[in-house]
Every structure is written in structure tokens, then in C-alpha cells.
Scaffold this active site. Sequence first.
Site, mmCIF file in Angstrom:
data_model
loop_
_atom_site.group_PDB
_atom_site.id
_atom_site.type_symbol
_atom_site.label_atom_id
_atom_site.label_comp_id
_atom_site.label_asym_id
_atom_site.label_seq_id
_atom_site.Cartn_x
_atom_site.Cartn_y
_atom_site.Cartn_z
ATOM 1 N N LYS A 77 0.836 -1.211 0.000
ATOM 2 C CA LYS A 77 0.000 0.000 0.000
ATOM 3 C C LYS A 77 0.872 1.264 0.000
ATOM 4 O O LYS A 77 0.625 2.197 -0.761
ATOM 5 C CB LYS A 77 -0.965 -0.006 1.206
ATOM 6 N N THR A 78 1.891 1.275 0.871
ATOM 7 C CA THR A 78 2.789 2.446 0.915
ATOM 8 C C THR A 78 3.512 2.586 -0.422
ATOM 9 O O THR A 78 3.631 3.698 -0.965
ATOM 10 C CB THR A 78 3.816 2.274 2.053
ATOM 11 N N ASP A 122 -2.061 6.938 6.074
ATOM 12 C CA ASP A 122 -1.985 5.528 6.453
ATOM 13 C C ASP A 122 -2.911 5.293 7.651
ATOM 14 O O ASP A 122 -3.163 6.208 8.434
ATOM 15 C CB ASP A 122 -0.529 5.207 6.838
ATOM 16 N N THR A 171 -6.035 -1.384 6.864
ATOM 17 C CA THR A 171 -6.091 -2.836 6.966
ATOM 18 C C THR A 171 -7.517 -3.247 7.366
ATOM 19 O O THR A 171 -7.808 -4.431 7.444
ATOM 20 C CB THR A 171 -5.119 -3.332 8.062
ATOM 21 N N ARG A 230 6.494 -8.171 1.627
ATOM 22 C CA ARG A 230 7.409 -7.771 2.712
ATOM 23 C C ARG A 230 8.059 -8.996 3.340
ATOM 24 O O ARG A 230 9.252 -8.994 3.642
ATOM 25 C CB ARG A 230 6.657 -6.968 3.783
HETATM 26 N N1 LIG Z 1 4.076 -5.577 -5.946
HETATM 27 C C1 LIG Z 1 5.287 -5.493 -5.399
HETATM 28 N N2 LIG Z 1 6.375 -5.730 -6.137
HETATM 29 C C2 LIG Z 1 7.603 -5.687 -5.573
HETATM 30 N N3 LIG Z 1 7.826 -5.390 -4.257
HETATM 31 C C3 LIG Z 1 6.779 -5.126 -3.503
HETATM 32 C C4 LIG Z 1 5.463 -5.152 -4.024
HETATM 33 N N4 LIG Z 1 4.590 -4.848 -3.040
HETATM 34 C C5 LIG Z 1 5.326 -4.637 -1.942
HETATM 35 N N5 LIG Z 1 6.638 -4.805 -2.213
HETATM 36 C C6 LIG Z 1 7.724 -4.690 -1.247
HETATM 37 O O1 LIG Z 1 7.246 -5.101 0.021
HETATM 38 C C7 LIG Z 1 7.664 -4.206 1.047
HETATM 39 C C8 LIG Z 1 6.459 -3.740 1.835
HETATM 40 O O2 LIG Z 1 5.620 -2.958 1.020
HETATM 41 P P1 LIG Z 1 4.776 -1.726 1.623
HETATM 42 O O3 LIG Z 1 5.545 -1.024 2.706
HETATM 43 O O4 LIG Z 1 4.354 -0.897 0.462
HETATM 44 O O5 LIG Z 1 3.539 -2.468 2.243
HETATM 45 P P2 LIG Z 1 2.247 -1.869 2.999
HETATM 46 O O6 LIG Z 1 1.054 -2.577 2.447
HETATM 47 O O7 LIG Z 1 2.240 -0.385 2.922
HETATM 48 O O8 LIG Z 1 2.481 -2.330 4.468
HETATM 49 P P3 LIG Z 1 1.944 -1.632 5.832
HETATM 50 O O9 LIG Z 1 0.464 -1.591 5.697
HETATM 51 O O10 LIG Z 1 2.441 -2.579 6.877
HETATM 52 O O11 LIG Z 1 2.615 -0.279 5.896
HETATM 53 C C9 LIG Z 1 8.462 -3.102 0.349
HETATM 54 O O12 LIG Z 1 9.834 -3.375 0.505
HETATM 55 C C10 LIG Z 1 8.126 -3.244 -1.110
HETATM 56 O O13 LIG Z 1 9.256 -3.006 -1.883
#
Ligand SMILES: Nc1ncnc2c1ncn2[C@@H]1O[C@H](COP(=O)(O)OP(=O)(O)OP(=O)(O)O)[C@@H](O)[C@H]1O
Length: 362
Positions: A77-78, A122, A171, A230
Site C-alpha cells: 500500500k505504501t 496511512d 487494513t 514484505r
Molecule cells: N508488488 C510489489 N512488487 C515488488 N515489491 C513489492 C510489491 N509490493 C510490496 N513490495 C515490497 O514489500 C515491502 C512492503 O511494502 P509496503 O511497505 O508498500 O507495504 P504496505 O502494504 O504499505 O504495508 P503496511 O500496511 O504494513 O505499511 C516493500 O519493501 C516493497 O518493496
Amino acid sequence: MTYDDGSYDASHDDRLLAPEAGSEEAALESALRPRTLDTFIGQQRVKDQLGLVLEAATARGRAADHVLLAGPPGLGKTTLSMIIAAELGMPLRVTSGPALQHAGDLAAVLSSLVPGEVLFLDEIHRMSRAAEEMLYLAMEDFRVDVIVGKGPGATAIPLELPPFTLVGATTRAGLLPGPLRDRFGFTAHMDFYDASDLELILARSAALLDVPLAADAAVEIAGRSRGTPRVANRLLRRVRDFAQVRADGHVDLEVAHAALTLYEVDEIGLDRLDRAVLTALLTKFGGGPVGLSTLAVAVGEESETVETVCEPFLVRAGLLARTPRGRIATAAAWGHLGLRAPAGSAAALLPFDEDEGTAPSA
Ligand SMILES: Nc1ncnc2c1ncn2[C@@H]1O[C@H](COP(=O)(O)OP(=O)(O)OP(=O)(O)O)[C@@H](O)[C@H]1O
């Protein structure tokens, strides 16, 4: 996760959750983030739909519609919020629901945005009610009413805002009030990744980290990554450590297997907390049904963590079912922990899918 205002959410400091800002883990995570929609792997439907929203906004020369990203932690998401800003060619401001406890906190952020800026909010479900109400007007009319004074003498001073794009992440989409959900032009429901997408993510990360990764080792790591990029990236880094210290630096199947065994990641990717939840459900509550808060207390965790971090994957893996009477372990859960479901346990009442070898999720 640390936000632009310096606040840090320590409750989300776990294997699955965002690393602490400034740590080596955070730097590595950031280095591995794809920067464009094209290099973002998987989630094809979300990418196609989002790509259209962004292209249309760029063609119109207007701020893009507000976007809501919903799904379990670590699915990107981030990363997507950063990609949205980059694809629009706009700066990104990052804040979070818990940081916006007063309407004034939100007014300060909104009034300092530059035209077209992307605001990433977020954990939007954790914003205060007062901030939420201010956000309705800001999202719809790019305006906020700042209340000056108290009691009968209080006056509302309207403040015009520059057009902006809100990217909310949650989430727990179900907790968002209808009027807030309705104000997003596009909602992306992010789901766990297929093993084949995780293999591609691992290959990309290995290339960026300069780790020689054999294809069968990537398959092994992907299969234990809980459908979560992740987790895949973190396991890759642990396996890389093992390869450097105990082998010649190459990650082959044998090295991957030995490292994952050492780190106690089981063959379907369950970690310590997942297993604690399942074990408590089976051994303390006979497989359920048991209420979420009772289960959370039994493993010494917050209900929200159990609900948003563990349960979605346990449900997806066919190990746990959410029913109106409470959480129930499926027949597959008993099997996974090497236990036998007692006659008359709730698992026996769930339909069993012989093709999948698991009980279908609720
Ligand atoms: N589709 C993707 N392709 C490649 N790498 C990804 C992908 N999605 C996520 N990642 C990797 O996974 C890690 C976590 O992603 P991210 O921080 O965006 O998740 P999030 O959903 O925002 O988590 P949270 O809700 O815990 O903050 C990052 O290092 C990112 O590079």
C-alpha cells in the site's frame, strides 16, 4: 512506520509490519520498492484500474480522484502511494490516522499542501471523529471550516484548499464509515500474492541486492512468504545472511531450506504469532468457537493485531474460519499442527474440501 510528522507506530513492529525508520531494514525495504506501476509486480487488476485513473487525471491536467487502498499489511500500500505520486509527477506527503487526533492537526497538513500534491493517510480508520468530519468537506469541496473560539461565540472560518489527491490506506476497510468510503473515487482491494508473483518479486529483489538466487530456491522462499512481498523480501535477506556465513554466498535450494528451518518459518509460512494463535485455538479452546478478544488475550496480543495481521492469512490458508459464533479451527488446522480433531469439535462441523485438502474459508 515513521510518518512525516515524526510519529512512529511501535505497535506495528513485527516481522510482518513496517520496520522502524532509520534502521537498516527500513533502508533495505525502501531500496526494494518498485518506483513505477510497470515494475510493481502482481495485483494486475488493481494496476490496470489504477493506471486508468492516473492516466485520465494526467490527461485532464487535474488532481486525480481520491484512492483508497485496502488490505493486510506488507502487500504494497505504501509502495503504491509513492507510485501514484510519481506517476502523477506530484510530491507526496505522508501522515497517519493516529497522528490526526484533532481537527487542527488535519487542517495544518491540508493547508500546507501544494496544488496537486498527493496526501498519503496511512491507517485512515484510526483517525479521530473530528478530523474525519473535516476530511469529508476537504475531499469533496477542497475546503475546511476552521472553528475559532468555543461555545455560542464560536465561528467557522472557511479555508480554501489547493486541489489534492488523498490516498488512504487501511487494513480494516470495514471500519470506515460509509460517508468516508463513498468519497473515494477508486478503492483498490489488495489481496495476498500468488506464489508465482512472489517468485518474480524475489528474483527482482535478489538482482537489486546482488544475491545469486537459484530458481528452485526462489520457489521455496516464495512458498513460505505468506503471500506477502514484505515477508518474501525479509526471508530473502535472512537466507542471504545464511548463505554468506555458512555457504559460499549462493542461495540454492539446500541453503534456502536450511536457513528457513533455522528461522523457524514453517512450510506454509506461518510465523511464531500465527502458530501461537492456532495452538491456543486448538489446545486451549478445543478448536473453538471462541471470541476474537478471548483468543487475543490467550496469546498476549492486541485483538486488532490478531484480526488484521494473523487472521486474514490463516483464513486464506484454510486453517481458520470466522463464524458468527466465533473463530473455529478447520480440520486442516488440526492436521497442520499434527493434532487430531476431537470427535464433536467445531472442525468436524465445517465442510471439508477434499480437492484442496482444507476446509473452505468463511
Ligand atoms: N508488488 C510489489 N512488487 C515488488 N515489491 C513489492 C510489491 N509490493 C510490496 N513490495 C515490497 O514489500 C515491502 C512492503 O511494502 P509496503 O511497505 O508498500 O507495504 P504496505 O502494504 O504499505 O504495508 P503496511 O500496511 O504494513 O505499511 C516493500 O519493501 C516493497 O518493496
